[in-house]
Enzyme design. Sequence first.
Site, PDB file in Angstrom:
ATOM      1  N   CYS A   1      22.714 -22.358  -3.250  1.00 31.07           N
ATOM      2  CA  CYS A   1      22.968 -21.171  -3.705  1.00 31.07           C
ATOM      3  C   CYS A   1      23.395 -20.447  -2.533  1.00 31.07           C
ATOM      4  CB  CYS A   1      22.092 -20.366  -4.566  1.00 31.07           C
ATOM      5  SG  CYS A   1      20.447 -20.285  -3.614  1.00 31.07           S
TER       6      CYS A   1
ATOM      7  N   ILE B   1       0.706  -1.100  -0.011  1.00 31.90           N
ATOM      8  CA  ILE B   1       0.034  -0.009  -0.096  1.00 31.90           C
ATOM      9  C   ILE B   1       0.843   1.233   0.252  1.00 31.90           C
ATOM     10  CG2 ILE B   1      -1.838   1.305   1.298  1.00 31.90           C
ATOM     11  CD1 ILE B   1      -2.664  -1.380  -0.006  1.00 31.90           C
TER      12      ILE B   1
ATOM     13  N   ARG C   1      -2.345 -10.179   9.066  1.00 33.17           N
ATOM     14  CA  ARG C   1      -3.021  -9.005   8.642  1.00 33.17           C
ATOM     15  C   ARG C   1      -3.421  -8.078   9.653  1.00 33.17           C
ATOM     16  NH1 ARG C   1      -5.278 -14.412   8.212  1.00 33.17           N
ATOM     17  NH2 ARG C   1      -5.784 -14.990   6.098  1.00 33.17           N
TER      18      ARG C   1
ATOM     19  N   ILE D   1      -5.729  -2.815   5.992  1.00 32.56           N
ATOM     20  CA  ILE D   1      -5.928  -3.190   4.740  1.00 32.56           C
ATOM     21  C   ILE D   1      -5.593  -4.801   4.389  1.00 32.56           C
ATOM     22  CG2 ILE D   1      -5.110  -2.626   2.237  1.00 32.56           C
ATOM     23  CD1 ILE D   1      -6.209  -0.307   3.483  1.00 32.56           C
TER      24      ILE D   1
ATOM     25  N   SER E   1      -0.485 -13.709  -0.266  1.00 34.52           N
ATOM     26  CA  SER E   1      -0.881 -14.985  -1.209  1.00 34.52           C
ATOM     27  C   SER E   1      -0.631 -14.452  -2.724  1.00 34.52           C
ATOM     28  CB  SER E   1      -2.090 -15.652  -0.806  1.00 34.52           C
ATOM     29  OG  SER E   1      -3.164 -14.834  -1.046  1.00 34.52           O
TER      30      SER E   1
ATOM     31  N   HIS F   1      -7.792 -10.472  -6.651  1.00 35.01           N
ATOM     32  CA  HIS F   1      -9.193 -10.980  -6.529  1.00 35.01           C
ATOM     33  C   HIS F   1      -9.963 -10.494  -7.794  1.00 35.01           C
ATOM     34  CE1 HIS F   1      -8.972 -13.040  -2.762  1.00 35.01           C
ATOM     35  NE2 HIS F   1      -8.042 -11.952  -2.373  1.00 35.01           N
TER      36      HIS F   1
ATOM     37  N   CYS G   1      18.070 -24.497  -8.864  1.00 37.65           N
ATOM     38  CA  CYS G   1      16.698 -24.841  -8.843  1.00 37.65           C
ATOM     39  C   CYS G   1      15.941 -23.864  -9.402  1.00 37.65           C
ATOM     40  CB  CYS G   1      16.202 -24.996  -7.258  1.00 37.65           C
ATOM     41  SG  CYS G   1      16.991 -26.043  -6.416  1.00 37.65           S
TER      42      CYS G   1
ATOM     43  N   GLU H   1      10.271   3.133   6.046  1.00 42.41           N
ATOM     44  CA  GLU H   1      10.019   1.679   6.154  1.00 42.41           C
ATOM     45  C   GLU H   1      10.844   1.379   7.510  1.00 42.41           C
ATOM     46  OE1 GLU H   1       8.181  -0.841   5.200  1.00 42.41           O
ATOM     47  OE2 GLU H   1       9.295  -1.934   6.438  1.00 42.41           O
TER      48      GLU H   1
ATOM     49  N   VAL I   1       9.317   4.688  12.697  1.00 42.92           N
ATOM     50  CA  VAL I   1       8.992   6.017  13.216  1.00 42.92           C
ATOM     51  C   VAL I   1       8.628   5.995  14.629  1.00 42.92           C
ATOM     52  CG1 VAL I   1       7.152   7.521  13.105  1.00 42.92           C
ATOM     53  CG2 VAL I   1       8.183   6.776  11.156  1.00 42.92           C
TER      54      VAL I   1
END
Lengths: 482, 143, 426
Positions: free
Chosen positions: A439, A12, A310, A334, A45, A49, A401, A31, A172
């Site tokens: 790796c 978002i 969530r 959200i 996921s 939708h 892979c 962030e 923050v």
Amino acid sequence: MKDVIIIGGGVIGCAIARELTRYDLDVALMESEIEVGFGTSKSNSGIIHGGHHTEPGTLKGELVWAGNQRWVELAEELGFGFRRNGDLTVAFDDAEVETLEQIAHQGRDRGIPGIEMWDVDRVRREEPNLSRDIVAALHGPTAGVVNPYEACFALIECAVANGLDLHVNAPVTFISKCPDHFEIIAGGDRFRSRMVVNAAGVHAEVIARLVGLTEPVIRGRKGEEYLLDKRLAGIVSRTIFPCPTPTSKGILVIPTFDETIMVGPTAEAVEDLEDVRTSATGSETVFALARRLVPGISERDCIAEFAGVRAVTPNNDFLIGPTDVPGFVNVAGIQSPGLTAAPSIAELVVQILAEEGLNLSLRSDFRGSMPRPVHAALLSIEELAELATKDPQYAHVVCRCELVTEAEIRDAFVRGARTLDGLKFRTRAGMGRCQGGFCTSRSMNLLAEMSGQPMTEVTKRGSGSWIVREPEHVDGQVVEMT
Amino acid sequence: MTPIEHEGTITHYLCIECPLGCRLEVEEDFDGNIVEVRGHSCKKGESFAKREHTDPRRMVTTTVMVRGGRWPRLPVRTTAAVPKDRVMEVVLLLRSVSVESPITMGDVIVADIAGTGVDVVSSRDMPSGSEGGRELSVAAVER
Amino acid sequence: MRPLSTILDRYDVVIVGAGPAGMAAALAALGTGVERVLMVDREAEAGGILNQCIHNGFGLHYFGEELTGPEYAQRFLTDLLDHNIDIATDCYVVDISLDRVVTLMSPEIGVRQVAAGAVVLAMGARERTRGAIRIPGSRPSGVMTAGLAQKFVNQLGVMPGTRVAILGSGDIGLIMARRMKLEGMDVPGVFEIMPHANGLNRNIVQCLDDFDTPLHLSTTVVEIHGKDRVEGVTVAPVDGQLRPDMSRTRTIQCDTLLVSIGLIPENELSQRLGLRIDPATSGPVVSSTMETSRDGVFAAGNVVHIHDVVDFVSQEALLSGENAGRFVTGRRPPADNIRLSAGINVASIVPHTISSDREHTVYLRVREPLEKSWLRLGSVYEKRLRYVVPAEMVSLKVRPRFLENFHGDTLTIDILPRDEPVRDER
């Protein structure tokens, strides 16, 4: 003095950032983690939708269909993967068929095209690996899948290319409201901004309280997901939903954009908003319910598991809007279909900021398109051979892979990856069936070289997630070889 | 009938000579002489028990630091088994050792380690240079 | 030595993997007189996993000596370098087509295609990871496979942590338990879900007992703790059905968890080639010449079935290389005429078919341990066995004379407890 500071670099926050950089504004994003998307977004996921599942009369319902449609263009412009593979919501009995018909209504009322009920023969023809007990299904052709972290990176890279001031590792901790601006301390640095957008995900309540607001109230609802071995790729081509209940969309079978099958998510209330533990009951539930939809699925195919939390508001809906603190906008709660709605949420937020007094004037030099990152795994042999003649590092395999080459790893670093997870989410290195067994040491060596640090400083995802350490120091004794 | 009482100590060992893994018992008297060995199914087990009891020895394999080589670590081994209770001492000594490439397999890295009479030798060739893949052959050290 | 860029367009035999299987296959192929042999490996050097297996215990059968992994590898390499063979390292095989065109990539040569008269797959195995058993809990750094830890310590000289718990008592886990102690780390314990240890007794003694490292049987890890880095693991005892008893958990403080829970054949290329896979081994179905279900594609070593002893890998690989060479020169042995079937207490058998005209070494794994047993090959042969365990492959020499009077097309191998009356049907 910034015009807008966005708190939170999940999908978002990144979408809002890109939207804002269309305008002649000084925008920054804070962030708290070492990379964008490293909060809940990376555990999303990835389903875009179709828009038919979402209830009318909610903000979610208003934004989901517009958001869905924007994803097609976004993927084109920003060069990340998006596949509109459609979804199927299945019914095991007549009562469920009725529910499907209600959903079909809901979708058509919203203007979503192509929604169609399939009878059992059509279901079996189109998705032969579904349970034989399924009697009918609702087909939603508008649904799709993306890699949510790819979307975050693409959105933020575009925003940064257009002048966004991105700060990572910048939680923050302090906000003070002054007459015409906010004072903010993030990651120990001080900033000032006219407006603040609170897109801090599970931390949105904490952030809002910093300015004395009592909304949003955020509770956590954890979802566990399980990834299956690539040999199951193609077992379903559409995202499979069980018939929804009033409380939950259920456990899904998701053919991700990279064709790995993912099953989940669970939905469990959690006290600790950072509780991302997977559980034995979670795994049992997911596999039992997934198998009910697709009998060929087994725990033995699991290669990885993860969970995300969530952010949930008391009425379960998005909470997007101005607040009692002028210039402070909440974009909270959200949860699903948040990813789908992200582009339209971003547009809504810009509108709200304008109403709060932000001066919007479009830039003429906005770069909306970003070049698509190269994924060797998606190229033909001829294309790869061509690339390798110009840059031999495209022929140096790092992750076997997922067929990720050294050139891609280096490019990911240039684009901002500083951690093993950062590499993983940009290139897929380490996501395959050996889960980094081959790796990891190569990726770490490359990261160490590119950042000029020893291997022991490379982390999984920043902070205290070191991977290896130096041996205990012993005074060296150089041996002369005769 | 009262049980026969043993007046010494019994030590247990797991035999490693074959997959049977017999559980061996070595009984010694007050003076430390072996009185009896029990639990073995063959002669190898019996001699293993006696050896383990009186003079347990182990081969040591570890790594030392190497500079300028294809890898930062060089695997080494002792040329014979050293007393079990000196293994950590040997390993600690080797932790401080650093050699310069190129190294040939069998090169003596440390002679007579910790005065055991046993040498520590390189377990592999370690060519100089940090990369492979340049030639159509393994870059072995010139012999 | 020639530069890698002089790689040819066509080889008689291409061997994928230069570990113990690949090297033995290469030697044997060269021995059949074929002119051009190419061995490819994605690592910087040949040797495969042996390069990080710095402990000894290799070569007892093959060389009659106890060698370290690198020493065992060097023996083959030295031999190979006396022959006319091309070895491409730091080179990855992306694909093999049905008509045996091998696509390679390396920074030295870019992406190239090489036609092969015959191919030997010798890519070895990968380790099962945490995800395969879905250990609940958080996902901090510090959870890794024992093999990755081995690479870090033995080749890169960095340590995986300071206090290292180990899940799984297979040999890799046991070897690493010792290695951790030798490098000064704590090992609070090795945890094994089965009621018996999985590795060789010599490793239990020399890797655990010698260091007073506890082995906890019938115990598994039920949760991993730590936000950024492992802070501990919770363990619990398990019942006969391997279910953890969550009322008796305890938490072990540690900053590292090594997972040593088994190996899986590296079957990516096998799947791309559409080879028939045996679900019991997860490797390709092979004939007695180690040929897979596709003509001219052979396989040997861990890529076919997981071995315990590298000496047997070499034996098996010699066979594959020899037959790959013979495939090219046209001197192939007669086809197999007998299918082997896994009977009572047999989990897997390799090879899957044999012929009645030659001697074969057949390898099998039992499902359950048995202290005393009969191995029965149909009704044509039986042999007494002692102490068979799933962790140790059993080998059986099948001689033509056993099959003289056998005219069927399937032979079942059973492993039966020896107290049962033996039905004499000869």
